[in-house]
Scaffold this motif. Structure first.
Motif, short mmCIF file in Angstrom:
data_model
loop_
_atom_site.label_atom_id
_atom_site.label_comp_id
_atom_site.label_asym_id
_atom_site.label_seq_id
_atom_site.Cartn_x
_atom_site.Cartn_y
_atom_site.Cartn_z
N GLU A 13 0.86 -1.19 0.00
CA GLU A 13 0.00 0.00 0.00
C GLU A 13 0.89 1.23 0.00
OE1 GLU A 13 -2.47 -0.34 3.44
OE2 GLU A 13 -3.52 -2.13 2.71
N ASP A 14 0.77 2.04 -1.02
CA ASP A 14 1.62 3.22 -1.16
C ASP A 14 0.90 4.44 -0.63
OD1 ASP A 14 3.43 5.16 -1.88
OD2 ASP A 14 3.80 4.33 -3.87
N GLU A 15 1.33 4.89 0.54
CA GLU A 15 0.73 6.06 1.19
C GLU A 15 1.70 7.23 1.21
OE1 GLU A 15 -2.33 6.11 2.05
OE2 GLU A 15 -2.83 3.97 1.89
N ARG A 16 2.65 7.23 0.32
CA ARG A 16 3.68 8.28 0.36
C ARG A 16 3.16 9.66 0.04
NH1 ARG A 16 8.26 5.52 -3.20
NH2 ARG A 16 6.38 4.69 -4.23
N PRO A 91 3.01 -2.93 -9.12
CA PRO A 91 3.31 -1.69 -8.42
C PRO A 91 3.68 -0.57 -9.38
CG PRO A 91 4.46 -3.55 -7.44
CD PRO A 91 3.89 -4.01 -8.74
N LYS A 97 10.31 0.69 -5.05
CA LYS A 97 9.03 0.07 -4.71
C LYS A 97 8.93 -1.31 -5.33
CE LYS A 97 4.01 0.57 -4.93
NZ LYS A 97 2.85 1.40 -5.34
N SER A 101 8.40 -4.74 -3.25
CA SER A 101 7.28 -5.62 -3.61
C SER A 101 7.76 -7.03 -3.95
CB SER A 101 6.52 -5.04 -4.81
OG SER A 101 6.00 -3.75 -4.51
N LEU A 129 3.99 1.73 2.50
CA LEU A 129 5.05 2.71 2.24
C LEU A 129 4.53 4.08 2.63
CD1 LEU A 129 6.21 1.52 -1.30
CD2 LEU A 129 7.23 0.95 0.91
#
Length: 304
Positions: A13-16, A91, A97, A101, A129
């Protein structure tokens, strides 16, 4: 590490782009299990048989090599799922990343094989992330705390700037040093699924600080050993390159409690150790890697 072109996990999960919000959680929670990057870290305790009982019937004495075997096919339980890197759910394009992954996918394959060998179902963790700060079920955390695992939501949290810090500040370079960090946190997820972390969190509430620190060391060193078990089967697939294991062992050395404290404050306080010394962390990582046996990761019944 020969990771390019291998399956990538869709559990990242990319929360950057999210600041993580504000308020509500204070300074974090003792429920977080993290890679230490400062002088002093959270709690742990003395040896208790109850933790070992949690693993009875599938943990001690079981040799996963009988199930996972060697070679490229070892542990690849999910290879026929059709979820390959570069597909519809792949991704985003940045290389780091993709690396994270792929490493996560390799841990999924290995641990699914070990769990299924004993009639159990491995629940994949999510890896989040983030940049700067994040909310989790364990509280509010900043990147300064380092990577951590939260038992409350079964997620690993990682600000990838930690990898730069690992290289530039702590002198632990190399892709497999980074892979070790991820595998260590996934090791905590394995502990959570098998009941070790819930027992530990319950037991340490009534412990002295010294006892809690000691048990925390046992938990952390076992996660290092689990990372070594994963590395054992990763090597059998032909993914590792010359120097990879040495890179991971150096990382374990650089984030030992004694090394960090000496670097951060100029002296060490042994009674405050709760992750393990550099030598201990290297020893348990190497032990898991050498044998590939979960039975060799019994930090609770062996001197540390």
């Amino acid at each position: 590490m020969l990771w390019r072109g291998r399956r990538q996990s869709d559990n990242v999960e990319d929360e950057r782009s999210d600041t993580g919000g504000s308020g509500g959680f204070g300074g974090g929670s003792p429920g977080q299990f993290r890679i230490p990057i400062g002088g002093r870290t959270g709690g742990g305790s003395s040896i208790f048989i109850v933790i070992l009982v949690v693993l009875a019937g599938w943990y001690f004495g079981f040799d996963p090599s009988q199930i996972l075997g060697g070679g490229d096919s070892g542990g690849q339980i999910t290879d026929d799922s059709g979820s390959e890197g570069g597909g519809a759910g792949a991704p985003a394009s940045d290389e780091m990343k993709q690396f994270v992954s792929t490493v996560l996918a390799e841990t999924e394959d290995t641990w699914k094989g070990i769990f299924q060998a004993n009639g159990l179902t491995y629940e994949d963790p999510k890896l989040v992330l983030f940049s700067s700060q994040i909310r989790s079920a364990c509280g509010f955390a900043s990147a300064a705390a380092g990577p951590f695992y939260c038992p409350g939501d079964h997620k690993v949290y990682l600000d990838m700037t930690f990898f730069q810090q690992l290289d530039q500040q702590f002198g632990a370079s190399g892709e497999f040093a980074r892979a070790y960090v991820i595998a260590h946190e996934v090791g905590h997820h394995v502990q959570n699924l098998t009941g070790i972390l819930p027992k530990f969190n319950n037991m340490r509430q009534g412990m002295s600080e010294a006892d809690a620190n000691h048990m925390s060391m046992q938990v952390e060193l076992q996660a290092d050993c689990f990372a070594g078990v994963w590395a054992h089967y990763t090597a059998q697939k032909g993914i590792l390159e010359q120097g990879d294991i040495e890179s991971a062992l150096n990382a374990a050395k650089q984030i030992g409690d004694d090394t960090l404290q000496k670097k951060m404050q100029g002296y060490v306080v042994p009674e405050s150790f709760n992750h393990g010394t550099s030598q201990q962390r290297q020893t348990w990582l190497a032990r898991g890697y050498k044998s590939g046996k979960l039975s060799d990761c019994d930090t609770f019944n062996n001197p540390i």
